[in-house]
Write an enzyme that holds these catalytic residues in place. Structure first.
Site, PDB file in Angstrom:
ATOM      1  N   GLY A 116       0.811  -1.215   0.000  1.00  0.00           N
ATOM      2  CA  GLY A 116       0.000   0.000   0.000  1.00  0.00           C
ATOM      3  C   GLY A 116       0.845   1.265   0.000  1.00  0.00           C
ATOM      4  O   GLY A 116       0.329   2.371  -0.183  1.00  0.00           O
ATOM      5  N   SER A 145       2.504  -5.554  -3.389  1.00  0.00           N
ATOM      6  CA  SER A 145       1.139  -6.014  -3.109  1.00  0.00           C
ATOM      7  C   SER A 145       0.961  -7.480  -3.511  1.00  0.00           C
ATOM      8  O   SER A 145       1.801  -8.060  -4.213  1.00  0.00           O
ATOM      9  CB  SER A 145       0.139  -5.159  -3.887  1.00  0.00           C
ATOM     10  N   CYS A 146      -0.165  -8.034  -3.112  1.00  0.00           N
ATOM     11  CA  CYS A 146      -0.473  -9.426  -3.454  1.00  0.00           C
ATOM     12  C   CYS A 146      -0.513  -9.623  -4.973  1.00  0.00           C
ATOM     13  O   CYS A 146       0.028 -10.591  -5.508  1.00  0.00           O
ATOM     14  CB  CYS A 146      -1.797  -9.829  -2.819  1.00  0.00           C
ATOM     15  N   ASN A 147      -1.149  -8.676  -5.677  1.00  0.00           N
ATOM     16  CA  ASN A 147      -1.246  -8.791  -7.144  1.00  0.00           C
ATOM     17  C   ASN A 147       0.124  -8.735  -7.798  1.00  0.00           C
ATOM     18  O   ASN A 147       0.450  -9.523  -8.686  1.00  0.00           O
ATOM     19  CB  ASN A 147      -2.120  -7.661  -7.692  1.00  0.00           C
ATOM     20  N   ASP A 177     -11.939  -6.925   1.825  1.00  0.00           N
ATOM     21  CA  ASP A 177     -11.466  -8.039   2.653  1.00  0.00           C
ATOM     22  C   ASP A 177     -12.608  -8.622   3.478  1.00  0.00           C
ATOM     23  O   ASP A 177     -13.561  -7.920   3.831  1.00  0.00           O
ATOM     24  CB  ASP A 177     -10.343  -7.564   3.585  1.00  0.00           C
ATOM     25  N   HIS A 200      -1.019  -2.036 -11.168  1.00  0.00           N
ATOM     26  CA  HIS A 200      -0.304  -3.293 -10.932  1.00  0.00           C
ATOM     27  C   HIS A 200       0.866  -3.518 -11.897  1.00  0.00           C
ATOM     28  O   HIS A 200       1.913  -4.013 -11.490  1.00  0.00           O
ATOM     29  CB  HIS A 200      -1.284  -4.464 -11.022  1.00  0.00           C
ATOM     30  N   GLY A 201       0.656  -3.147 -13.182  1.00  0.00           N
ATOM     31  CA  GLY A 201       1.734  -3.339 -14.175  1.00  0.00           C
ATOM     32  C   GLY A 201       2.954  -2.497 -13.824  1.00  0.00           C
ATOM     33  O   GLY A 201       4.067  -3.039 -13.652  1.00  0.00           O
ATOM     34  N   HIS A 226      -7.949 -12.729  -5.829  1.00  0.00           N
ATOM     35  CA  HIS A 226      -8.054 -12.056  -7.123  1.00  0.00           C
ATOM     36  C   HIS A 226      -7.885 -13.120  -8.213  1.00  0.00           C
ATOM     37  O   HIS A 226      -7.276 -14.167  -7.983  1.00  0.00           O
ATOM     38  CB  HIS A 226      -6.949 -11.010  -7.299  1.00  0.00           C
TER      39      HIS A 226
HETATM   40  N1  LIG Z   1      -5.618  -6.952   2.651  1.00  0.00           N
HETATM   41  C1  LIG Z   1      -4.936  -7.488   1.660  1.00  0.00           C
HETATM   42  O1  LIG Z   1      -5.427  -8.376   0.939  1.00  0.00           O
HETATM   43  C2  LIG Z   1      -3.541  -7.032   1.386  1.00  0.00           C
HETATM   44  C3  LIG Z   1      -2.734  -7.852   0.566  1.00  0.00           C
HETATM   45  C4  LIG Z   1      -1.413  -7.482   0.337  1.00  0.00           C
HETATM   46  C5  LIG Z   1      -0.935  -6.301   0.873  1.00  0.00           C
HETATM   47  N2  LIG Z   1      -1.743  -5.504   1.629  1.00  0.00           N
HETATM   48  C6  LIG Z   1      -1.149  -4.263   2.181  1.00  0.00           C
HETATM   49  O2  LIG Z   1      -0.819  -4.502   3.553  1.00  0.00           O
HETATM   50  C7  LIG Z   1      -0.980  -3.295   4.293  1.00  0.00           C
HETATM   51  C8  LIG Z   1      -1.940  -3.547   5.433  1.00  0.00           C
HETATM   52  O3  LIG Z   1      -3.197  -3.887   4.891  1.00  0.00           O
HETATM   53  P1  LIG Z   1      -4.271  -4.721   5.710  1.00  0.00           P
HETATM   54  O4  LIG Z   1      -5.263  -5.198   4.709  1.00  0.00           O
HETATM   55  O5  LIG Z   1      -3.595  -5.713   6.593  1.00  0.00           O
HETATM   56  O6  LIG Z   1      -4.932  -3.571   6.591  1.00  0.00           O
HETATM   57  P2  LIG Z   1      -5.983  -3.740   7.779  1.00  0.00           P
HETATM   58  O7  LIG Z   1      -6.858  -2.565   7.725  1.00  0.00           O
HETATM   59  O8  LIG Z   1      -6.575  -5.097   7.806  1.00  0.00           O
HETATM   60  O9  LIG Z   1      -5.048  -3.631   9.078  1.00  0.00           O
HETATM   61  C9  LIG Z   1      -4.356  -2.481   9.434  1.00  0.00           C
HETATM   62  C10 LIG Z   1      -4.101  -2.497  10.937  1.00  0.00           C
HETATM   63  O10 LIG Z   1      -3.332  -1.347  11.251  1.00  0.00           O
HETATM   64  C11 LIG Z   1      -3.930  -0.685  12.357  1.00  0.00           C
HETATM   65  N3  LIG Z   1      -3.594   0.745  12.273  1.00  0.00           N
HETATM   66  C12 LIG Z   1      -4.287   1.755  11.737  1.00  0.00           C
HETATM   67  N4  LIG Z   1      -3.605   2.922  11.866  1.00  0.00           N
HETATM   68  C13 LIG Z   1      -2.455   2.612  12.507  1.00  0.00           C
HETATM   69  C14 LIG Z   1      -1.328   3.368  12.942  1.00  0.00           C
HETATM   70  N5  LIG Z   1      -1.235   4.690  12.736  1.00  0.00           N
HETATM   71  N6  LIG Z   1      -0.329   2.724  13.578  1.00  0.00           N
HETATM   72  C15 LIG Z   1      -0.404   1.380  13.794  1.00  0.00           C
HETATM   73  N7  LIG Z   1      -1.441   0.617  13.424  1.00  0.00           N
HETATM   74  C16 LIG Z   1      -2.456   1.235  12.779  1.00  0.00           C
HETATM   75  C17 LIG Z   1      -5.415  -0.998  12.262  1.00  0.00           C
HETATM   76  O11 LIG Z   1      -6.049  -0.869  13.526  1.00  0.00           O
HETATM   77  C18 LIG Z   1      -5.384  -2.451  11.757  1.00  0.00           C
HETATM   78  O12 LIG Z   1      -5.301  -3.366  12.827  1.00  0.00           O
HETATM   79  C19 LIG Z   1      -1.412  -2.234   3.288  1.00  0.00           C
HETATM   80  O13 LIG Z   1      -0.280  -1.582   2.795  1.00  0.00           O
HETATM   81  C20 LIG Z   1      -2.057  -3.066   2.188  1.00  0.00           C
HETATM   82  O14 LIG Z   1      -2.062  -2.395   0.941  1.00  0.00           O
HETATM   83  C21 LIG Z   1      -3.022  -5.861   1.926  1.00  0.00           C
END
Ligand SMILES: NC(=O)c1ccc[n+]([C@@H]2O[C@H](COP(=O)([O-])OP(=O)(O)OC[C@H]3O[C@@H](n4cnc5c(N)ncnc54)[C@H](O)[C@@H]3O)[C@@H](O)[C@H]2O)c1
Length: 349
Positions: A116, A145-147, A177, A200-201, A226
């Site tokens: 992200g 990212s996952c993609n 999610d 993504h590309g 996905h």
């Molecule tokens: N969800 C997916 O499928 C996925 C897949 C790959 C990568 N990502 C990436 O992983 C990262 C996290 O995504 P996620 O889906 O796990 O998010 P999420 O919303 O599920 O979890 C985020 C966590 O961070 C906490 N948080 C919020 N603000 C905060 C702060 N200032 N300090 C500390 N903690 C804080 C929230 O309370 C929550 O527990 C992002 O960069 C996302 O793009 C997500």
């Protein structure tokens, strides 16, 4: 001299953070210090049930988290200041990691960011089997990212071994999610992303700069995995066997078959649960074997795969820690340890 065991903290205990925390706890050569977050919801309470140390990521959240029933061990800044952490894996929501970077810089702590965040936040975007060595000794690394991870594993493998001249891929993304499907998401529709190329590309090019790729994306109305459909053009003529051979050898890529009844993303999710892994997580990229086709002139291949969004980046986070701490200097050595600890396989069934 005592053996160096990097101490790792997970900042942000959501979809990715909780999985990364469990994966780090399984590594014999890494130690999980704890997790930090800003809320006291059921997810953070689950970390407490697992007896993890919990820190408040922001000082003004301490009271609220304690009132919410969390035994807060201290603040993230206090922990970093005391020198108790070697690597933070920042799993906070998109763009919060960039804000946290100055804190990590202030205390000279290494950090692994997630997809992200922009590439520039870390300067190195990481997929273990493609560019592990680029991350060696770095202070900051970003697990893509996952993609992007899926594209880099599948298409990246074909590019490395067979020479790809052009990739065009279509991504049908999960809308939302699972944990927040009660709040947002789309239903009974498909919502195209009108900006082409989708991000993504270009993101895959942060890992594999020489990859000529354009991606188009849309959101489906489902909440897990996905679906990627790719058209891959090669520099020279190839055969079906060449593509199969590359993917058969590519780590963290597996085959599934429509002829075995694997009809959709739902079938793959069911397989992942049958494997008995935590949360039904799938770390591998399942490619439909029956989808792999080659054009009559041997210049193009077509293939379809699933991207387990919640879990395919988990092994990359573990490898990223070994790379930035130089615990392992060869990708094979880190990946072998990670794969063994998470039971990553080359055959799902
Ligand atoms: N969800 C997916 O499928 C996925 C897949 C790959 C990568 N990502 C990436 O992983 C990262 C996290 O995504 P996620 O889906 O796990 O998010 P999420 O919303 O599920 O979890 C985020 C966590 O961070 C906490 N948080 C919020 N603000 C905060 C702060 N200032 N300090 C500390 N903690 C804080 C929230 O309370 C929550 O527990 C992002 O960069 C996302 O793009 C997500």
């Amino acid at each position: 001299m005592a053996k160096y065991v990097p101490r790792v903290l997970i900042n942000g205990y959501g979809v990715i953070g909780k999985r990364v925390a469990d994966a780090i706890a399984k590594q014999e050569d890494l130690s999980l210090v704890g997790i930090s977050d800003v809320v006291a919801d059921w997810r953070v309470k689950m970390a407490q049930t697992k007896r993890m140390n919990i820190y408040a990521s922001l000082p003004d959240r301490v009271d609220e988290m304690r009132k919410g029933g969390i035994e807060v061990s201290g603040t993230l800044e206090g922990l970093l200041k005391g020198g108790g952490v070697d690597v933070v894996i920042d799993c906070t929501p998109a763009k919060i990691g960039a804000k946290n970077k100055s804190l990590y810089e202030k205390y000279g702590v290494k950090a692994v960011f997630q997809g992200g965040e922009k590439h520039e936040v870390a300067g190195v975007s990481f997929v273990a089997q493609r560019n592990y060595e680029e991350a060696l000794g770095r202070q900051f690394v970003r697990v893509v990212s996952c993609n992007t991870t899926a594209i880099c594993r599948v298409v990246g493998g074909l590019h490395e071994k067979l020479g790809v001249s052009k990739v065009r891929a279509v991504i049908i993304r999960r809308a939302v999610d699972v944990w927040e499907s009660s709040r947002v998401g789309v239903m009974n529709t498909v919502v195209p992303e009108l900006h082409i190329p989708s991000h993504h590309g270009p993101d895959a090019q942060t890992v594999i700069p020489s990859l000529n790729i354009v991606t188009l994306a849309a959101k489906g109305s489902h909440n897990l995995y996905h679906l990627h459909m790719a058209m891959v053009e090669f520099r020279s003529t190839i055969g079906l066997g060449d593509v199969i051979d590359v993917l058969e050898k590519e780590p963290r890529v597996v085959f599934v078959n429509g002829s075995d009844g694997v009809e959709g993303l739902n079938s793959i999710f069911e397989i992942s649960r049958d494997l008995g892994r935590p949360r039904g997580d799938l770390y591998e990229i399942p490619v439909w074997f029956d989808s792999i086709s080659v054009s009559p002139d041997g210049r193009e291949a077509y293939l379809i795969w699933a991207t387990p969004n919640e879990s395919n980046v988990i092994p990359e986070n573990v490898d990223a820690v070994r790379a930035v701490t130089e615990l392992e200097v060869r990708r094979e050595d880190s990946m072998r340890k990670t794969d063994r600890s998470l039971d990553i396989v080359k055959k799902l069934y």
